[in-house]
Design a protein around this motif. Structure first.
Motif, PDB file in Angstrom:
ATOM      1  N   GLY A 102       0.830  -1.198   0.000  1.00  0.00           N
ATOM      2  CA  GLY A 102       0.000   0.000   0.000  1.00  0.00           C
ATOM      3  C   GLY A 102       0.863   1.246   0.000  1.00  0.00           C
ATOM      4  N   VAL A 103       0.387   2.284  -0.674  1.00  0.00           N
ATOM      5  CA  VAL A 103       1.090   3.566  -0.707  1.00  0.00           C
ATOM      6  C   VAL A 103       0.262   4.580   0.077  1.00  0.00           C
ATOM      7  N   LYS A 104       0.886   5.219   1.067  1.00  0.00           N
ATOM      8  CA  LYS A 104       0.219   6.218   1.899  1.00  0.00           C
ATOM      9  C   LYS A 104       0.825   7.587   1.620  1.00  0.00           C
ATOM     10  N   VAL A 105      -0.036   8.567   1.457  1.00  0.00           N
ATOM     11  CA  VAL A 105       0.403   9.940   1.215  1.00  0.00           C
ATOM     12  C   VAL A 105       0.162  10.766   2.475  1.00  0.00           C
ATOM     13  N   HIS A 106       1.188  11.476   2.931  1.00  0.00           N
ATOM     14  CA  HIS A 106       1.089  12.361   4.090  1.00  0.00           C
ATOM     15  C   HIS A 106       1.467  13.781   3.673  1.00  0.00           C
ATOM     16  N   ILE A 107       0.770  14.756   4.243  1.00  0.00           N
ATOM     17  CA  ILE A 107       1.166  16.158   4.083  1.00  0.00           C
ATOM     18  C   ILE A 107       1.349  16.756   5.476  1.00  0.00           C
ATOM     19  N   ASN A 108       2.565  17.200   5.746  1.00  0.00           N
ATOM     20  CA  ASN A 108       2.842  17.922   6.985  1.00  0.00           C
ATOM     21  C   ASN A 108       2.535  19.400   6.772  1.00  0.00           C
ATOM     22  N   GLY A 109       1.617  19.942   7.549  1.00  0.00           N
ATOM     23  CA  GLY A 109       1.342  21.373   7.508  1.00  0.00           C
ATOM     24  C   GLY A 109       2.246  22.089   8.496  1.00  0.00           C
ATOM     25  N   ILE A 110       3.069  23.017   8.002  1.00  0.00           N
ATOM     26  CA  ILE A 110       4.107  23.639   8.826  1.00  0.00           C
ATOM     27  C   ILE A 110       3.981  25.159   8.775  1.00  0.00           C
ATOM     28  N   ILE A 111       4.137  25.789   9.924  1.00  0.00           N
ATOM     29  CA  ILE A 111       4.203  27.253  10.016  1.00  0.00           C
ATOM     30  C   ILE A 111       5.637  27.612  10.389  1.00  0.00           C
ATOM     31  N   THR A 112       6.279  28.398   9.552  1.00  0.00           N
ATOM     32  CA  THR A 112       7.701  28.696   9.774  1.00  0.00           C
ATOM     33  C   THR A 112       7.978  30.154  10.117  1.00  0.00           C
ATOM     34  N   ASN A 113       6.976  31.033   9.952  1.00  0.00           N
ATOM     35  CA  ASN A 113       7.231  32.459  10.207  1.00  0.00           C
ATOM     36  C   ASN A 113       7.056  32.784  11.691  1.00  0.00           C
ATOM     37  N   CYS A 114       7.739  32.013  12.529  1.00  0.00           N
ATOM     38  CA  CYS A 114       7.675  32.200  13.975  1.00  0.00           C
ATOM     39  C   CYS A 114       9.013  31.762  14.570  1.00  0.00           C
ATOM     40  N   GLU A 115       9.180  31.995  15.855  1.00  0.00           N
ATOM     41  CA  GLU A 115      10.472  31.719  16.495  1.00  0.00           C
ATOM     42  C   GLU A 115      10.853  30.253  16.383  1.00  0.00           C
ATOM     43  N   GLU A 116       9.877  29.375  16.542  1.00  0.00           N
ATOM     44  CA  GLU A 116      10.108  27.935  16.423  1.00  0.00           C
ATOM     45  C   GLU A 116       9.061  27.363  15.478  1.00  0.00           C
ATOM     46  N   PRO A 117       9.452  26.504  14.525  1.00  0.00           N
ATOM     47  CA  PRO A 117       8.464  25.945  13.597  1.00  0.00           C
ATOM     48  C   PRO A 117       7.311  25.266  14.335  1.00  0.00           C
ATOM     49  N   ARG A 189       2.537  -3.397   4.651  1.00  0.00           N
ATOM     50  CA  ARG A 189       3.767  -3.220   3.858  1.00  0.00           C
ATOM     51  C   ARG A 189       3.555  -1.937   3.062  1.00  0.00           C
ATOM     52  N   GLU A 190       4.134  -0.847   3.555  1.00  0.00           N
ATOM     53  CA  GLU A 190       3.745   0.473   3.077  1.00  0.00           C
ATOM     54  C   GLU A 190       4.922   1.295   2.563  1.00  0.00           C
ATOM     55  N   LYS A 191       4.619   2.054   1.550  1.00  0.00           N
ATOM     56  CA  LYS A 191       5.502   3.120   1.086  1.00  0.00           C
ATOM     57  C   LYS A 191       4.850   4.429   1.512  1.00  0.00           C
ATOM     58  N   LEU A 192       5.511   5.153   2.406  1.00  0.00           N
ATOM     59  CA  LEU A 192       4.983   6.418   2.911  1.00  0.00           C
ATOM     60  C   LEU A 192       5.584   7.550   2.090  1.00  0.00           C
ATOM     61  N   VAL A 193       4.735   8.282   1.403  1.00  0.00           N
ATOM     62  CA  VAL A 193       5.169   9.401   0.565  1.00  0.00           C
ATOM     63  C   VAL A 193       4.795  10.687   1.299  1.00  0.00           C
ATOM     64  N   ILE A 194       5.793  11.509   1.593  1.00  0.00           N
ATOM     65  CA  ILE A 194       5.612  12.632   2.522  1.00  0.00           C
ATOM     66  C   ILE A 194       5.881  13.959   1.821  1.00  0.00           C
ATOM     67  N   TYR A 195       4.893  14.838   1.883  1.00  0.00           N
ATOM     68  CA  TYR A 195       5.044  16.207   1.395  1.00  0.00           C
ATOM     69  C   TYR A 195       5.038  17.158   2.591  1.00  0.00           C
ATOM     70  N   ASN A 196       5.798  18.224   2.499  1.00  0.00           N
ATOM     71  CA  ASN A 196       5.727  19.314   3.471  1.00  0.00           C
ATOM     72  C   ASN A 196       5.093  20.525   2.795  1.00  0.00           C
ATOM     73  N   LEU A 197       4.289  21.251   3.556  1.00  0.00           N
ATOM     74  CA  LEU A 197       3.601  22.424   3.018  1.00  0.00           C
ATOM     75  C   LEU A 197       3.666  23.548   4.040  1.00  0.00           C
ATOM     76  N   GLU A 198       4.311  24.647   3.666  1.00  0.00           N
ATOM     77  CA  GLU A 198       4.343  25.817   4.540  1.00  0.00           C
ATOM     78  C   GLU A 198       3.011  26.556   4.438  1.00  0.00           C
ATOM     79  N   LEU A 199       2.460  26.894   5.606  1.00  0.00           N
ATOM     80  CA  LEU A 199       1.150  27.528   5.671  1.00  0.00           C
ATOM     81  C   LEU A 199       1.230  28.838   6.443  1.00  0.00           C
ATOM     82  N   PRO A 200       0.363  29.798   6.126  1.00  0.00           N
ATOM     83  CA  PRO A 200       0.319  31.033   6.920  1.00  0.00           C
ATOM     84  C   PRO A 200      -0.260  30.738   8.302  1.00  0.00           C
TER      85      PRO A 200
END
Length: 248
Positions: A102-117, A189-200
């Motif tokens: 199985g292939v699993k898709v993940h998106i990490n939602g990240i805020i970076t315009n701050c002192e610590e992500p 038995r997985e392939k984890l496909v990971i995207y990162n996305l910077e968000l406001p």
């Protein structure tokens, strides 16, 4: 190395196995005459219509025995290798019980315009058959039959976070983790496909499909504490989050 007592599943005349099942699932398949039981493993018919018909009967039998949940109506690809030929399709409800890839898709939602992500997390609904109330990434979902990785990411992002395709223009290049583990559903038995996305920092995810009961934002330090604390993550999500901590 396969777990003890688990049994490999082959398609007739193929040398590579396509699935791995528990003794309980093997007993159901053998008793219902849905596979041929050999020293090599459990044998399914050759690819094509006969194979897909057999997989439909297998899904029905596993449901009737109470081993899987209701029919999901979402087809998943059956293959011997992640980049290999698609041999058939099976309803999502039976994928893990059969130990298919199985292939699993993940998106990490990240805020970076701050002192610590900061990172958006989601808590799965209590009625989910898989990992109820466990923590998950902002967006996560399996790649259905016939959809590309990007199409899957766009679909899941809308369903689980109300993100439009325009808002996904900043998706990172995908990262990959290979994972194998056992859960109450079966052998993953997985392939984890990971995207990162910077968000406001003004954005807040909103789930549209009922699979998530809450979303919340944590700092990088808080995520580190959560991963070692009492709250439970889905196993594959824990792998994704630990990888993320090495990159932000």
């Amino acid at each position: 190395m396969l777990p003890d007592n688990y049994i490999t599943v082959f398609i007739d005349r193929m040398s590579d196995f396509i699935g791995v099942v528990s003794p309980q699932v093997a007993h159901i398949l053998i008793s219902e005459n849905l596979v041929e039981n050999t020293e090599k493993g459990l044998i399914l018919p050759q690819r094509g219509q006969a194979l897909e018909e057999r997989l439909r009967h297998i899904t029905q039998a596993l449901y009737q025995y109470g081993h899987i949940g209701e029919y999901r109506g979402e087809a998943m690809a059956v293959m011997a290798h992640f980049e290999g030929e698609i041999l058939a399709k099976i309803d999502r409800s039976a994928l893990r019980a059969m130990g298919f890839l199985g292939v699993k898709v993940h998106i990490n939602g990240i805020i970076t315009n701050c002192e610590e992500p900061k990172i958006w997390l989601a808590r799965r609904a209590e009625n989910r058959r898989s990992a109820p109330l466990h923590l998950d990434t902002m967006v996560a979902g399996g790649q259905p039959y016939g959809k590309t990785l990007l199409e899957t990411a766009i679909m899941e992002a809308w369903e689980e976070a109300s993100l439009t395709s325009d808002q996904l223009q900043g998706l990172s290049e995908p990262d990959t983790i290979m994972a194998e583990y056992i859960s109450p559903e079966g052998y993953h038995r997985e392939k984890l496909v990971i995207y990162n996305l910077e968000l406001p920092d003004s954005f807040k995810p909103a789930c549209c499909d009922g699979e998530i009961i809450e979303t919340f934002c944590v700092s990088k330090t808080q995520l580190q504490h959560l991963l070692t604390g009492y709250d439970r993550f889905k196993y594959n999500t824990e792998l994704v989050c630990r990888r993320l901590l090495t990159k932000i």
